[in-house]
Scaffold this active site. Structure first.
Site, PDB file in Angstrom:
ATOM      1  N   GLU A  19       0.841  -1.195   0.000  1.00  0.00           N
ATOM      2  CA  GLU A  19       0.000   0.000   0.000  1.00  0.00           C
ATOM      3  C   GLU A  19       0.875   1.244   0.000  1.00  0.00           C
ATOM      4  O   GLU A  19       0.397   2.348   0.217  1.00  0.00           O
ATOM      5  CB  GLU A  19      -0.948  -0.003   1.197  1.00  0.00           C
ATOM      6  CG  GLU A  19      -0.261  -0.043   2.548  1.00  0.00           C
ATOM      7  CD  GLU A  19      -1.182   0.387   3.675  1.00  0.00           C
ATOM      8  OE1 GLU A  19      -1.516   1.576   3.716  1.00  0.00           O
ATOM      9  OE2 GLU A  19      -1.551  -0.457   4.504  1.00  0.00           O
ATOM     10  N   CYS A  55      -3.561  -3.057   4.400  1.00  0.00           N
ATOM     11  CA  CYS A  55      -2.690  -4.162   4.824  1.00  0.00           C
ATOM     12  C   CYS A  55      -3.082  -5.504   4.221  1.00  0.00           C
ATOM     13  O   CYS A  55      -2.470  -6.532   4.537  1.00  0.00           O
ATOM     14  CB  CYS A  55      -2.697  -4.260   6.343  1.00  0.00           C
ATOM     15  SG  CYS A  55      -2.323  -2.694   7.156  1.00  0.00           S
ATOM     16  N   HIS A  79      -3.023 -10.210  11.814  1.00  0.00           N
ATOM     17  CA  HIS A  79      -2.443  -8.960  11.330  1.00  0.00           C
ATOM     18  C   HIS A  79      -2.213  -8.112  12.582  1.00  0.00           C
ATOM     19  O   HIS A  79      -3.103  -7.997  13.422  1.00  0.00           O
ATOM     20  CB  HIS A  79      -3.398  -8.260  10.358  1.00  0.00           C
ATOM     21  CG  HIS A  79      -3.026  -6.830  10.129  1.00  0.00           C
ATOM     22  ND1 HIS A  79      -1.787  -6.487   9.660  1.00  0.00           N
ATOM     23  CD2 HIS A  79      -3.693  -5.672  10.341  1.00  0.00           C
ATOM     24  CE1 HIS A  79      -1.720  -5.154   9.577  1.00  0.00           C
ATOM     25  NE2 HIS A  79      -2.872  -4.646   9.984  1.00  0.00           N
TER      26      HIS A  79
HETATM   27  N1  ACO Z   1       0.776   2.677  30.714  1.00  0.00           N
HETATM   28  C1  ACO Z   1       0.120   1.594  30.241  1.00  0.00           C
HETATM   29  N2  ACO Z   1      -0.894   1.684  29.337  1.00  0.00           N
HETATM   30  C2  ACO Z   1      -1.236   2.898  28.887  1.00  0.00           C
HETATM   31  C3  ACO Z   1      -0.611   4.073  29.352  1.00  0.00           C
HETATM   32  C4  ACO Z   1       0.441   3.927  30.306  1.00  0.00           C
HETATM   33  N3  ACO Z   1       1.102   4.966  30.790  1.00  0.00           N
HETATM   34  N4  ACO Z   1      -1.175   5.123  28.727  1.00  0.00           N
HETATM   35  C5  ACO Z   1      -2.129   4.640  27.903  1.00  0.00           C
HETATM   36  N5  ACO Z   1      -2.168   3.302  28.000  1.00  0.00           N
HETATM   37  C6  ACO Z   1      -2.994   2.367  27.243  1.00  0.00           C
HETATM   38  C7  ACO Z   1      -4.427   2.775  27.067  1.00  0.00           C
HETATM   39  O1  ACO Z   1      -5.203   2.402  28.177  1.00  0.00           O
HETATM   40  C8  ACO Z   1      -4.772   1.989  25.807  1.00  0.00           C
HETATM   41  O2  ACO Z   1      -4.958   0.632  26.089  1.00  0.00           O
HETATM   42  P1  ACO Z   1      -6.421  -0.033  26.077  1.00  0.00           P
HETATM   43  O3  ACO Z   1      -6.974   0.166  24.717  1.00  0.00           O
HETATM   44  O4  ACO Z   1      -6.196  -1.441  26.431  1.00  0.00           O
HETATM   45  O5  ACO Z   1      -7.164   0.734  27.133  1.00  0.00           O
HETATM   46  C9  ACO Z   1      -3.505   2.058  24.995  1.00  0.00           C
HETATM   47  O6  ACO Z   1      -2.483   2.359  25.938  1.00  0.00           O
HETATM   48  C10 ACO Z   1      -3.500   3.089  23.912  1.00  0.00           C
HETATM   49  O7  ACO Z   1      -3.860   4.305  24.483  1.00  0.00           O
HETATM   50  P2  ACO Z   1      -4.945   5.246  23.781  1.00  0.00           P
HETATM   51  O8  ACO Z   1      -5.157   6.451  24.602  1.00  0.00           O
HETATM   52  O9  ACO Z   1      -6.124   4.418  23.370  1.00  0.00           O
HETATM   53  O10 ACO Z   1      -4.063   5.605  22.511  1.00  0.00           O
HETATM   54  P3  ACO Z   1      -4.324   6.655  21.387  1.00  0.00           P
HETATM   55  O11 ACO Z   1      -5.784   6.848  21.156  1.00  0.00           O
HETATM   56  O12 ACO Z   1      -3.511   7.837  21.707  1.00  0.00           O
HETATM   57  O13 ACO Z   1      -3.699   5.897  20.115  1.00  0.00           O
HETATM   58  C11 ACO Z   1      -4.238   4.226  18.418  1.00  0.00           C
HETATM   59  C12 ACO Z   1      -3.864   4.492  19.872  1.00  0.00           C
HETATM   60  C13 ACO Z   1      -5.654   4.731  18.155  1.00  0.00           C
HETATM   61  C14 ACO Z   1      -4.153   2.744  18.185  1.00  0.00           C
HETATM   62  C15 ACO Z   1      -3.235   4.949  17.501  1.00  0.00           C
HETATM   63  O14 ACO Z   1      -1.949   4.482  17.757  1.00  0.00           O
HETATM   64  C16 ACO Z   1      -3.548   4.779  16.021  1.00  0.00           C
HETATM   65  O15 ACO Z   1      -4.366   5.483  15.473  1.00  0.00           O
HETATM   66  N6  ACO Z   1      -2.861   3.806  15.303  1.00  0.00           N
HETATM   67  C17 ACO Z   1      -3.055   3.563  13.895  1.00  0.00           C
HETATM   68  C18 ACO Z   1      -4.368   2.889  13.567  1.00  0.00           C
HETATM   69  C19 ACO Z   1      -4.312   1.374  13.693  1.00  0.00           C
HETATM   70  O16 ACO Z   1      -3.260   0.779  13.766  1.00  0.00           O
HETATM   71  N7  ACO Z   1      -5.498   0.719  13.648  1.00  0.00           N
HETATM   72  C20 ACO Z   1      -5.574  -0.730  13.715  1.00  0.00           C
HETATM   73  C21 ACO Z   1      -6.230  -1.396  12.537  1.00  0.00           C
HETATM   74  S1  ACO Z   1      -5.951  -0.620  11.012  1.00  0.00           S
HETATM   75  C22 ACO Z   1      -4.282  -0.812  10.545  1.00  0.00           C
HETATM   76  O17 ACO Z   1      -3.757  -1.880  10.544  1.00  0.00           O
HETATM   77  C23 ACO Z   1      -3.541   0.386  10.147  1.00  0.00           C
END
Ligand code: ACO
Length: 448
Positions: free
Chosen positions: A82, A116, A246
């Site tokens: 991609e 992906c 994945h």
């Molecule tokens: N210690 C331990 N855990 C923590 C801490 C900390 N200090 N701070 C946050 N966390 C945890 C949160 O609780 C959360 O876990 P949970 O979901 O089990 O509750 C996790 O860390 C992530 O924190 P969020 O606040 O949810 O993270 P954020 O919203 O800032 O970003 C996200 C996460 C949305 C996955 C981002 O990285 C993203 O957009 N990634 C790309 C999209 C993606 O990969 N999507 C998946 C399918 S599509 C694809 O393959 C591209």
């Protein structure tokens, strides 16, 4: 042809990487967010001398050399990616340079793209070709290659980069159970790349997680139905020895396995153990939407499935945790981790694979593992892939240098008329690298 599947595979990821712990501190995120929260250890990235084409050239040339495959023996080559470099010219055509010397230009196939999922589409195309009446007896070759980069922000730590080359043919040690396939395809705007001037996607993180889990449920349902129809007995997690996902980041894999456990519980409570039945009972009648958004259910699922996760999923998580999301290569890098960790003990086992590409396309399918023959045995694949050696040879960059590289690449994306530093000091011998892009946007590569 019988037992069509994977005969051999090789993986390449850039040796340049940044530790998630360091990135976390640099970004001002709370301690543990990337390492425990996302479940990631390290992130590999391309510097200005590498891209999807160079990584693909490296993976293919390495595989052909290690297995002493005559380039004339390749009859079909398909790339899943991609990472857009040219909107009309496929990455596959760049790889044809590796076949020039042999004189073999008779190779079908082009690139497949849908986030992906492209690698899985490419793999299916090659397997279907070998199983079809147009097969000419030669090998299929699949390449999954991506450089996953995100704009500054919460998604950035989920980047990564890799290329995987997969040789496809009959009598394979990793054979497709072709009838067991469940797909889910729909329209969604969870992750897409509408801005052609930027390499970065537009991503709705929360929506993409829900889409992933929804697609997982749907694929699992179809997969189970097909299994039951063909085998005359219900499918439950007990029917598979390993589940490979994945892996955008490890936490989502943990959640996904928990979700499958919940699916089993809903289908038939006797599929799960007594303690889990009690802990999941309160969530029995949640609607689909409620269940995707319930944090309590998510926790209960992860708790209930933790023990089985350690045996059926954990062995496949090594490379995705160390390298990051490799987009099309992610699922196959997870599978490579399983081979690396379990080696010959996989013989006779069933491995269920889940492929997801935003937008969205998803398929669950399965492999039956055999010993294999000639150079195409499980233990030989593991030895030649040398995952441990590749992980050990990496060069850790400080986060500042990673960010600087991302900035430079933003300028370079879609640009012409530049020469790279040509600095390949960090690359292993035999690695291809980018030397220049000329005034006509033509790309030139050299080999270390
Ligand atoms: N210690 C331990 N855990 C923590 C801490 C900390 N200090 N701070 C946050 N966390 C945890 C949160 O609780 C959360 O876990 P949970 O979901 O089990 O509750 C996790 O860390 C992530 O924190 P969020 O606040 O949810 O993270 P954020 O919203 O800032 O970003 C996200 C996460 C949305 C996955 C981002 O990285 C993203 O957009 N990634 C790309 C999209 C993606 O990969 N999507 C998946 C399918 S599509 C694809 O393959 C591209």
């Amino acid at each position: 042809p019988k037992n069509v599947g994977i005969l051999a595979m090789d993986i390449y990821f850039p040796p340049t990487c940044v530790k998630q712990e360091a990135l976390e501190a640099h970004d001002g995120a709370s301690k543990g967010k990337y390492t425990i929260g996302l479940g990631q250890d390290c992130l590999a990235f391309c510097t200005e001398v590498e891209d999807v084409i160079s990584m693909s050239l490296t993976a293919v040339s390495s595989l052909l050399k290690k297995y002493k495959i005559d380039p004339k023996q390749i009859g079909r080559m398909e790339v899943g990616s991609e990472t857009v470099i040219d909107k009309s010219k496929s990455i596959k055509t760049f790889l044809m340079q590796l076949f020039e010397e042999s004189g073999n230009t008779d190779i079908e196939g082009v690139d497949s793209t849908n986030a992906c999922y492209g690698g899985t589409a490419a793999l299916f195309n090659c397997v279907n070709w070998v199983e079809s009446s147009s097969w000419d007896g030669r090998y299929g070759l699949v390449i999954c290659a991506d450089s996953a980069v995100y704009a500054e922000g919460p998604a950035r730590p989920t980047g990564g980069a890799a290329a995987i080359a997969i040789l496809v043919g009959p009598d394979a040690p990793i054979a497709f159970e072709s009838k067991f396939r469940g797909s889910h395809m729909a329209h969604a705007y969870d992750f897409y790349k509408p801005n052609l001037a930027s390499e970065y996607p537009v991503v709705d993180g929360k929506l993409s997680q829900n889409c992933y889990l929804m697609a997982l449920d749907s694929c699992y349902k179809v997969f189970c139905e097909k299994f039951e129809k063909l085998e005359g007995k219900p499918f439950s997690m007990a029917e598979a020895d390993y589940f490979v996902f994945h892996s955008p980041y490890n936490k989502l894999v943990q959640k996904s396995f928990g979700r499958l456990y919940y699916d089993d519980f809903l289908r038939n409570p006797s599929f799960v153990d007594e303690a889990a039945r009690t802990s999941l009972e309160p969530y029995k009648s949640l609607s689909g939407d409620e269940s995707y958004n319930s944090r309590d259910l998510e926790k209960a699922n992860q708790q209930a499935s933790k023990k089985i996760y350690d045996t059926k999923v954990q062995p496949s998580t090594l490379i995705p945790k160390e390298v990051g999301n490799m987009y099309t290569a992610s699922l196959y890098a997870a599978f490579a981790s399983l081979l690396h960790n379990e080696n010959s003990s996989l013989i006779g086992k069933r491995v269920v694979m889940f492929s997801y590409g935003s937008g969205l396309t998803a398929t669950m399918f399965s492999f039956k593992i055999q010993e294999g023959q000639g150079p195409f045995t499980l233990s030989n694949i593991v030895t030649l892939m040398d995952v441990a050696g590749k992980l050990k040879q990496r060069v850790e960059f400080p986060p500042e240098k990673f960010v600087e590289t991302m900035k430079l690449m933003e300028h370079r994306y879609g640009a012409k008329d530049y020469v790279t530093s040509g600095d390949c000091s960090n690359l292993p011998a035999g690695t291809f690298y980018l030397t220049k892009v000329d005034s006509m946007y033509r790309r030139f590569y050299a080999r270390k």
